[in-house]
Each structure stands twice: as structure tokens, then as C-alpha cells.
Design a protein around this motif. Structure first.
Motif, mmCIF file in Angstrom:
data_model
loop_
_atom_site.group_PDB
_atom_site.id
_atom_site.type_symbol
_atom_site.label_atom_id
_atom_site.label_comp_id
_atom_site.label_asym_id
_atom_site.label_seq_id
_atom_site.Cartn_x
_atom_site.Cartn_y
_atom_site.Cartn_z
ATOM 1 N N GLU A 163 0.823 -1.296 -0.008
ATOM 2 C CA GLU A 163 0.099 0.035 -0.172
ATOM 3 C C GLU A 163 1.106 1.357 0.110
ATOM 4 O O GLU A 163 0.571 2.295 -0.594
ATOM 5 N N GLU A 223 2.298 1.716 -3.471
ATOM 6 C CA GLU A 223 1.102 2.159 -4.615
ATOM 7 C C GLU A 223 0.672 3.795 -4.121
ATOM 8 O O GLU A 223 0.585 4.377 -5.185
ATOM 9 N N GLU A 224 0.728 3.982 -2.815
ATOM 10 C CA GLU A 224 0.766 5.430 -2.775
ATOM 11 C C GLU A 224 1.642 6.359 -3.373
ATOM 12 O O GLU A 224 1.293 7.475 -4.155
ATOM 13 N N GLN A 233 1.220 6.471 -7.075
ATOM 14 C CA GLN A 233 -0.066 7.556 -7.215
ATOM 15 C C GLN A 233 0.384 8.976 -7.345
ATOM 16 O O GLN A 233 0.009 9.990 -7.970
ATOM 17 N N GLU A 234 1.388 9.204 -6.524
ATOM 18 C CA GLU A 234 1.957 10.512 -6.371
ATOM 19 C C GLU A 234 2.961 10.820 -7.431
ATOM 20 O O GLU A 234 3.666 12.078 -7.593
#
Lengths: 304, 215
Positions: A51, A54-55, A58-59
């Protein structure tokens, strides 16, 4: 002998390779650092949980693995006043990597360098109870307090095993290490996993990747299975101690660890339990004696 | 043929035609000296062909020891290595290279520095845990500074080296010993298990076997 198609045993395919989420980048190829000012520039140590990765994706963060960022034999000088001399060379390498990140920045961002700021905006350290490295957690204070880099400690409790196709394939050992590291990013980017064919093993390598000197791989045949923490990484379960403890008693196995690493105790213990096991550790780089010890073991076990 | 075991401190030379055996300090070997086949830490400087030291040790064990199951340990000045055979098959080997090493060299330096004749010293029950030669010497100097006789302190280090070698070889009942340290009678007497001493030319038997296989 499997040497990745290169006849020179001193060849180190990982030399000057930079691991990014885009895969390995050769030397000072800065293409992955285009417009770095516009993106978060995040260093990672160990294998953060899915997670968190993935964060970062996304950034659109530029992710730099500080374990691999710059494979450099001359790692003692930058850490001389920070860490004891007899200490894990991999942790020295990580600190040296953080300190030398500025080497890879172009003139556009030199102003930040000139005022003494490290361009890394954040370092994420995987600091699980049992994982790649517990020792790094103690050194993390230095990163936070002295280098003034934002530090995030995360725990990786991922337990869903994704398989160990690369570990049990017949591709050369040094390529296995590279592909396993790459597999971590492939999964994050939801690319099709790499599943090479199974090969019957002649021997096995147990342990972490030999960051200090990947040329050790050249002495192993292609039919080398991987166990230990590296296998946990391919499974995307780096904290899976049960999996890490596994070995195949029917094949000669080299239990490898970095010198001065707490995992050396585990490697040495498992080697003593294995009917045909040997414990090998490596400090800054591969020595002639280590090569001789390794090749004698493989030769006397009719592996090579 | 001239065969050479080029260790860290000493060169052992065997002329297979005359069976002449010579020991010299490595520093005394002529720079132009070239053996036909050899082994040892310094071999690439002095021989045309070479064989891995552990392979040479394994060959020598099979050739010289009249048993199918044995542990053969070579303790030199820089390192120690062993092979274990069971029922005629190789089962284990190991080689301490950096940490835990330099014990033989340290004992020689220490003996000269403290003017200790090891052959006249009794083995000790107490021992210094010798992580490596350098740390071991540090402990000996501390003991001497604390009032313990130099002979006793040095003998405790030797006992520590022996305990360390015994554990290193996985505590066998009997060890066949070779290497430079077999010259040191206190070392032999301090070993905690039965020992059988082979001479320091043992590795050359393994080299000879390899050399003959080349023809």
C-alpha cells in the motif's frame, strides 16, 4: 559455470547500476530524474508494503532503492565518522548512497545542493520486527536528526505468497537477483509477472542478495535455486520468517550473509543443520579466499 | 616436477624427482622462481598452474589417510581449513579467512616478542577466546600487564586457538592435523581431542595428485 554469458568472472553486471521503479538504469543515466523538482523524490530502504508503494506510484514519485542505488566498493569514507569500522557494509552503503545522491543531480537543482540540502524529500524505511534488516532501524535516527530528511518507518506484514518462479528457474544467478528486484516493481505497476520455467537444481543459494559484489553469482551454475530472504522478496512477503527458514536438504547449499549482519547468525545456524551446507559471509567485496572457499565447496560436491 | 605450497609466510617445495623437500620464508623465494604446479595463498606469484587449497587438502587426505571417515585440519599462519570425509565421501569443508584468522602468524610474532619458547611451556586449562590473532594478542598483552607470566598468557591463547579449531571442525573425536602450527608442540598438546599429526608438506601430496592427473 553460469556467468551470465560473460567469460570474465570479475565482470559485475550490477556495477554502477541504479535500481529505480523503471528497472535498472546504467550508471549516471539521469533520464529517470527528468523534472525531479516536480515530483517527490523518495528513497526506500528494504521492501515497503504494497500500500505504501502504491501511494508513491499515485504521487508519481521518483523512487530510489537506497539498497542498490549506487554499488560502490569505496563506501567506508563517507561513513567513517558515523558508523563503527567493523560494521555491516550494506548499511554503510545505504548511508553513503544517501550522502552521494547529489552526484546524480543536474545543474537545474544545484541550488539546493549548494545550500546543503539533500534533494531526497523523504526516506521510507521498512522497519519490521523480522524482515530484511533490524539493524537499520538504529541508524535511522542519524538520517532524521543529522541529515534532516523526513523519515517514515513502515512495517511490511504482507503475507500472500506470489510464488518463486524466478528463484527456481535456470536463468543465470545474477540475472535472477536483478529480475527479483524488478519483479517487486512489476507487481506494483500491475504488469504481467515473469514466470520462467522450473529447472532441476544442482545447488542452492540461501540469503539476501550479495549487494557488496554480485560477481559472486558467476561461480554458481545456472541451475542454482534461491532460498532465504531473496525468495521471500520474489514472493512479496519479505517478513515471512517461516519461508525464509526453508532449505532443500537434498542439494548442496551456500548460506550467504553480509558480514556483521544479524542474519549471519541464522545463515550460520542453518548451514550447520544442512547435510551439505556451507556458511559464507562477505564484507565490502568478494575476496580471493571467499572465492576459493566457495569454488572448493561446489567442486567437492560435484556441482561444477 | 617442482611443486609448491606458497602459504602466507612459508613456502613448502617438493622436487618429485629427487623427493627433496624444502621450507623457505616466502620473502626469501627468488622473484623469478616458478613451480610447475602449486597451491596456497601466494601461489599465483610463483607457479604456472595452481589448484584450490581445499581441493588439495581433500586430495591429500584421501591419499595419505588410511581411513574412510576422517577430519583433516590445516592450520597455517593466516588461515585454517578442514575437510571431512565419511565412508569415503566428502561431506564438509570450511575455511576461515578473515575473521578468526591470522592466529598462526600471531602466535609466532607473540612468541618472538615475549621471548617464549613454546616447547618448554605446559598446556593451560584456562583459555583466551581468540576471535582472531590480533584480538588474541591484545588479550595476552592485557594479561601480562595484569601480572600473569608471559608464558602462561601465551599458552592460554594457544589453548583458545585449539578450542576454536575444535569447534570450527564440528568437534570430531579425532583430528588429523597439518600446517605450520603442527611445528608447535604446545599447540598439539593443547588440542581438546585426539590428534594425529601429518607433516607440513601434506598439501603437496594433494598437489602431486592433481599434477599427475594433468599428464
Amino acid at each position: 559455470m553460469g556467468n551470465g554469458g560473460n567469460p570474465d568472472n570479475n565482470y559485475n553486471s550490477m556495477q554502477d547500476m541504479v535500481l529505480t521503479r523503471h528497472g535498472f538504469v546504467k550508471g549516471k543515466d539521469k533520464s529517470f530524474l527528468k523534472n525531479p523538482k516536480d515530483k517527490p523524490f523518495v528513497g526506500i530502504i528494504g521492501i515497503p508494503p504494497k500500500e505504501v508503494m502504491e501511494e508513491l506510484i499515485q504521487e508519481s514519485a521518483v523512487i530510489l532503492s537506497l539498497d542498490m542505488y549506487k554499488v560502490d566498493q569505496l563506501i567506508t569514507e563517507p561513513t567513517e565518522n558515523i558508523l563503527p569500522k567493523a560494521y555491516c557494509a550494506q548499511i554503510k552503503r545505504i548511508i553513503a548512497n544517501i550522502l552521494s545522491v547529489t552526484d546524480y543531480w543536474n545543474e537545474d537543482v544545484m541550488d539546493s545542493v549548494l545550500v546543503g540540502r539533500n534533494p531526497i524529500s523523504e526516506i521510507i524505511i521498512e522497519d519490521s520486527e523480522i524482515c530484511r534488516c533490524n539493524e537499520m532501524g538504529f541508524v535511522a535516527d542519524y538520517i532524521e536528526n543529522e541529515l534532516k530528511i523526513k523519515l517514515r518507518r513502515v512495517k511490511n506484514n504482507d503475507i500472500e505468497r506470489k510464488g518463486d518462479y524466478i528463484c527456481k528457474s535456470g536463468i543465470p544467478l545474477d540475472e535472477k537477483f536483478g529480475k527479483i528486484a524488478g519483479y517487486f516493481y512489476r507487481d506494483i505497476e500491475r504488469k504481467k509477472p515473469f514466470k520462467p520455467e522450473y529447472v532441476k537444481p544442482k545447488c542452492a543459494f540461501w540469503g539476501t542478495p550479495p549487494w557488496g559484489d554480485f560477481s559472486i553469482s558467476n561461480y554458481f551454475p545456472d541451475e542454482t535455486h534461491i532460498y532465504g530472504w531473496t525468495r521471500c522478496v520474489e514472493n512479496l512477503t519479505p517478513g515471512d520468517l517461516k519461508l525464509e527458514l526453508e532449505f532443500d536438504p537434498d542439494i548442496p547449499t551456500v548460506f550467504f550473509s553480509q558480514s556483521f549482519c544479524p542474519k549471519a547468525g541464522l545463515a550460520s545456524y542453518l548451514a550447520s543443520k544442512h547435510p551439505r551446507g556451507i556458511f559464507i559471509d562477505m564484507d565490502i567485496g568478494l575476496t580471493r579466499s571467499t572465492v576459493a572457499k566457495l569454488t572448493a565447496f561446489l567442486q567437492l560436491n560435484n556441482v561444477i | 616436477m617442482i611443486l609448491l605450497d606458497a602459504g602466507t609466510t612459508y613456502a613448502k617445495i617438493l622436487n618429485t624427482e629427487t623427493d627433496e623437500r624444502t621450507v623457505k620464508r616466502i620473502s626469501e623465494l627468488e622473484k623469478t622462481f616458478r613451480a610447475d604446479v602449486g597451491t596456497g595463498h601466494n601461489i599465483s606469484r610463483f607457479s604456472k598452474r595452481s589448484i584450490n587449497e581445499i581441493i588439495a587438502l581433500a586430495n591429500a587426505g584421501r591419499s595419505l589417510i588410511n581411513e574412510n571417515t576422517f577430519t583433516l585440519l590445516d592450520v597455517g599462519s593466516r588461515d585454517a581449513k578442514f575437510v571431512v570425509f565419511e565412508g569415503g565421501n566428502f561431506v564438509h569443508s570450511d575455511w576461515n579467512t578473515e575473521c578468526g584468522a591470522f592466529t598462526g602468524q600471531a602466535l609466532e610474532i607473540l612468541g618472538n616478542y615475549l621471548n617464549v619458547d613454546y616447547s618448554k611451556v605446559e598446556p593451560q586449562k584456562e583459555f583466551i577466546t581468540a576471535t582472531c590473532g590480533l584480538l588474541g594478542m591484545g588479550h595476552v598483552f592485557d594479561m601480562v600487564a595484569g601480572g600473569i607470566e608471559p608464558e602462561t598468557a601465551a599458552a592460554r591463547l594457544i589453548k583458545g586457538v585449539c578450542i576454536s579449531m575444535y569447534r570450527f571442525t564440528r568437534k570430531p573425536k579425532k583430528i588429523y592435523l597439518t600446517g605450520g602450527l603442527v611445528q608447535n608442540s604446545l599447540f598439539i598438546k593443547s588440542m581438546p581431542c585426539e590428534t594425529i599429526t601429518l607433516d607440513r608438506f601434506t598439501l603437496l601430496e594433494g598437489v602431486k595428485e592433481y599434477a599427475l592427473s594433468l599428464n
